[in-house]
Structure formats: C-alpha cells, structure tokens
Design a protein around this motif. Structure first.
Motif, PDB file in Angstrom:
ATOM      1  N   UNK A 133       2.434  -0.388  -1.740  1.00 36.05           N
ATOM      2  CA  UNK A 133       1.662  -0.699  -0.679  1.00 36.05           C
ATOM      3  C   UNK A 133      -0.015  -1.340  -1.941  1.00 36.05           C
ATOM      4  N   UNK A 134       0.682  -1.930  -2.573  1.00 36.09           N
ATOM      5  CA  UNK A 134      -0.031  -2.521  -3.378  1.00 36.09           C
ATOM      6  C   UNK A 134      -0.561  -4.361  -3.157  1.00 36.09           C
ATOM      7  N   UNK A 135      -1.822  -4.536  -3.244  1.00 34.69           N
ATOM      8  CA  UNK A 135      -2.490  -5.510  -2.613  1.00 34.69           C
ATOM      9  C   UNK A 135      -2.021  -6.662  -3.675  1.00 34.69           C
ATOM     10  N   UNK A 136      -1.768  -8.446  -3.898  1.00 29.91           N
ATOM     11  CA  UNK A 136      -1.778  -8.941  -4.123  1.00 29.91           C
ATOM     12  C   UNK A 136      -2.434  -8.975  -5.478  1.00 29.91           C
ATOM     13  N   UNK A 137      -3.607  -9.367  -4.861  1.00 28.99           N
ATOM     14  CA  UNK A 137      -5.023  -9.477  -5.312  1.00 28.99           C
ATOM     15  C   UNK A 137      -5.287  -8.105  -6.094  1.00 28.99           C
TER      16      UNK A 137
END
Length: 385
Positions: A133-137
């Motif tokens: 659950x890591x956001x790209x930014x």
C-alpha cells in the motif's frame, strides 16, 4: 538571464542538500544551529526548511531552550515522508523497503529474474508496492544491486553471467516506469555499503568485503565512498580460447560451484554421490575439522592459507579498518576460526594488524545496501566540480 536563473536554481539545490545532509546526521537540530554550521543566512535557511516541511521531508519535533525567552524548534527527517526500495538480483530477487530515516520496514524474496525476464522487474516492483500500500509519489528512490560488471556512467549492465545479459538498459527500464532517481550498484559493493551503514563496519571509513558464494567478488569502500575501478567487484571480463566470456576474480576457484566440483573431482569415491553443492562443502569441512580426517584436513588448511593470503594483500594495499567475508566461508565456523589463526601468524611477519570478521547482514546485505544507497543520495551533500 536564463543562465543566471539556472545558476540560482543550482545554488538553491546545493544549499538545500547541505541542510538536509546536516539534519540527517545531527537531528534533532534547530534552525539557529543550522545557520551557524552552514554559514547560510537565516532567511535562506528558513525558506529552504519551510519548503522541506511542506513536501514532507522534514518534521518539527519539540523545542529546546531555558527560561522565559523564545524556544528554538527542533527539526528531524520525517520517517513517514517517503520510502526507498532496494532490489537485489544476485540470485533470487530480494526487495527491501526503508523509510526516510533508514528504518527497515519489510524485506521480501521473490523468484529469480534473468535474461529476458528482467523486463518483468517493473511489474514485480508494482506488485510489491501495491501489496504494501505504497503511493507512487511516496517512493523517493530505488537502488538496484546486480552481479557482474556495470558501467555506472552510462547506467548499463556491461556483462552479467548470472543474469545472462550484456549491455542491458535496466536503469532506463526502471526509471521510465517509476520516474524517480534510480541507482545501479554491484552486489558486493552494495553489501559492503550495508555493513558500513548498519552492520559489522559501523563507524569504519574504509573496509574490504569479499563474497565467496555462487559468485565471487570483492567490494571496497575507501574514505566513505564505494571504490569503483571500472572492473566492478574487483573482477575482470575475460575470454577463453573458444571466445566464451566470464568474470575472473583471484578467488574464483572458491566459488560454491568450483569448490564443490574440485572436491568431487579429487575425491569422487567420497563425494560423487552427493548432488547438492552446498552439501558437498558441508560434508568436506565436517570431515576436515570435526573428524580431522586426512587428506581433507590438510586440503582445508591450504584453502585457508590461500584465502587469507589474498585478503592480506588487499589489506596491505588498501589498509582498511576491517576486512569482512561472507558466503560459505562465513557459514563454516571451524574453517573461519582456522583462518583467524593463519591471519595471526601472517600479522607477525607483516606487522600490519588486520581485523577479519564475518559479515553481519549475510544474504540480505545487497538489497539493504541498494536501499541505503538510494537513501544516501537523497541526503548527500552536492559538490561543485
């Protein structure tokens, strides 16, 4: 006018890197202390700090001061301001995730990628960040640890026997997919960096790290910088008379494959029936140092002299604070103890003390080192050339 704007932008980047580098090493620290240590104006420091607070790189944490006067607010790196990913492709594919303070969040081992399968790495990374659950930014950098010879200026894998590729643009593949800074590093150099950062060589400014495993290589750190000769891992690309190319290292005969093959060839009656290379090595050293059986005991002692002699040559030439070993040599404890005895005798003739130790991170070193390297570049102070 355009050149002036470019110079101002570069100066701003330089000043910001200086501040982040200091905060990374000295946190918690106040703006006033940063002004004193950098020589920058209070206005410049305040502006750059505010920018880093807004983008989430920094966070304010408490205050310092006594009496009724104004207290100074302290600053530190925001652990939740982003993550870096380290990828090791040496044998299995191992991924390591760190926050911006270098704290280990998770590590995961996946199927091996090689040859044309390397093109699947962006998809594998995508699955990894989705799972966690890591956001790209939120991804601030990616480090890629690879076996073989790298051209770090052109960002290409020159040759990797393990990965079965030549002049492969893995850097471009990952950079285009994720649009973040990507750093290529040889696997033994990455492992050495991990040991210096948070392993057996913390506090050392120089070290030599030698791996004897499926592959063989030596990573060197001098004055806190990874030492690259263009023949990464202290190996060279060589061709035999048939034109077949391979990577040569002075200790190649002690790779797991070559060592186990040599044992089988010399002692086929005792070892030919053992199929696993690791099992051949385990069985050989058990008979050599537990059973004290000949000729295995004498052979093992000669091996120890060979390996220690080469490590001493490195030490005499480079004068590192520590020499670390990893791979099968670190797993065979009695063999390693005999190596220390050999080293003790050699030190009497060289008069140069050599601190030989096993690595701390073992097989996790390359992916951790790759992640640490990505983090290092985020907070590394820029240098004007």
């Amino acid at each position: 006018m355009q050149a002036r704007q470019g110079n101002q932008k570069l100066l701003k980047q330089f000043n910001k890197s200086k501040l982040l580098n200091l905060i990374n090493h000295l946190a918690p620290i106040s703006r006033t202390d940063l002004v004193q240590k950098t020589g920058l104006s209070p206005t410049t420091v305040s502006s750059l700090i505010e920018e880093s607070l807004l983008d989430g790189t920094l966070v304010e944490t408490g205050s310092v001061g006594e009496g009724v006067g104004r207290k100074a607010t302290l600053l530190e790196i925001n652990a939740y301001g982003g993550v870096v990913i380290g990828v090791d492709l040496s044998f299995a594919t191992e991924l390591t995730l760190l926050n911006l303070r270098g704290e280990l969040l998770t590590t995961e081992r996946m199927n091996e990628l090689s040859g044309e399968g390397l093109s699947d790495l962006p998809h594998l990374l995508e699955a990894f960040i989705t799972k966690h659950q890591i956001e790209r930014d939120h991804i601030k950098g990616i480090g890629l640890s690879l076996p073989g010879i790298l051209d770090e200026e052109r960002k290409k894998i020159v040759f990797s026997y393990n990965l079965n590729v030549r002049n492969y643009p893995l850097f471009d593949l990952v950079t285009n997919a994720f649009k973040v800074p990507v750093h290529l590093v040889n696997d033994v150099n990455a492992a050495a960096f991990a040991e210096q950062y948070s392993g057996q060589a913390v506090g050392c400014h120089s070290l030599v790290y030698t791996l004897l495993s499926q592959g063989v290589g030596t990573g060197i750190i001098l004055r806190n910088e990874i030492y690259n000769t263009g023949e990464t891992g202290n190996s060279i690309l060589a061709s035999d008379c048939s034109g077949e190319e391979s990577i040569f290292h002075p200790l190649n005969m002690y790779s797991i494959h070559n060592l186990s093959k040599g044992i089988r060839d010399r002692h086929s009656k005792e070892f030919a029936h053992i199929l696993e290379n690791d099992a051949v090595i385990d069985h050989f050293f058990h008979r050599a140092f537990v059973d004290m059986e000949e000729p295995f005991h004498s052979e093992a002692k000669r091996m120890a002299h060979d390996i220690v002699t080469l490590l001493c040559n490195y030490a005499l030439l480079l004068q590192p604070e520590k020499v670390l070993v990893n791979g099968w040599v670190a797993k065979q404890d009695q063999f390693f103890q005999y190596m220390l005895k050999v080293l003790n005798e050699l030190e009497k003739t060289t008069n140069v003390p050599i601190q030989l130790e096993k690595s701390y991170w073992r097989e996790k070193g390359p992916s951790l080192g790759a992640a640490r390297l990505a983090l290092h570049h985020i907070f590394k102070e820029m240098q004007f050339s």
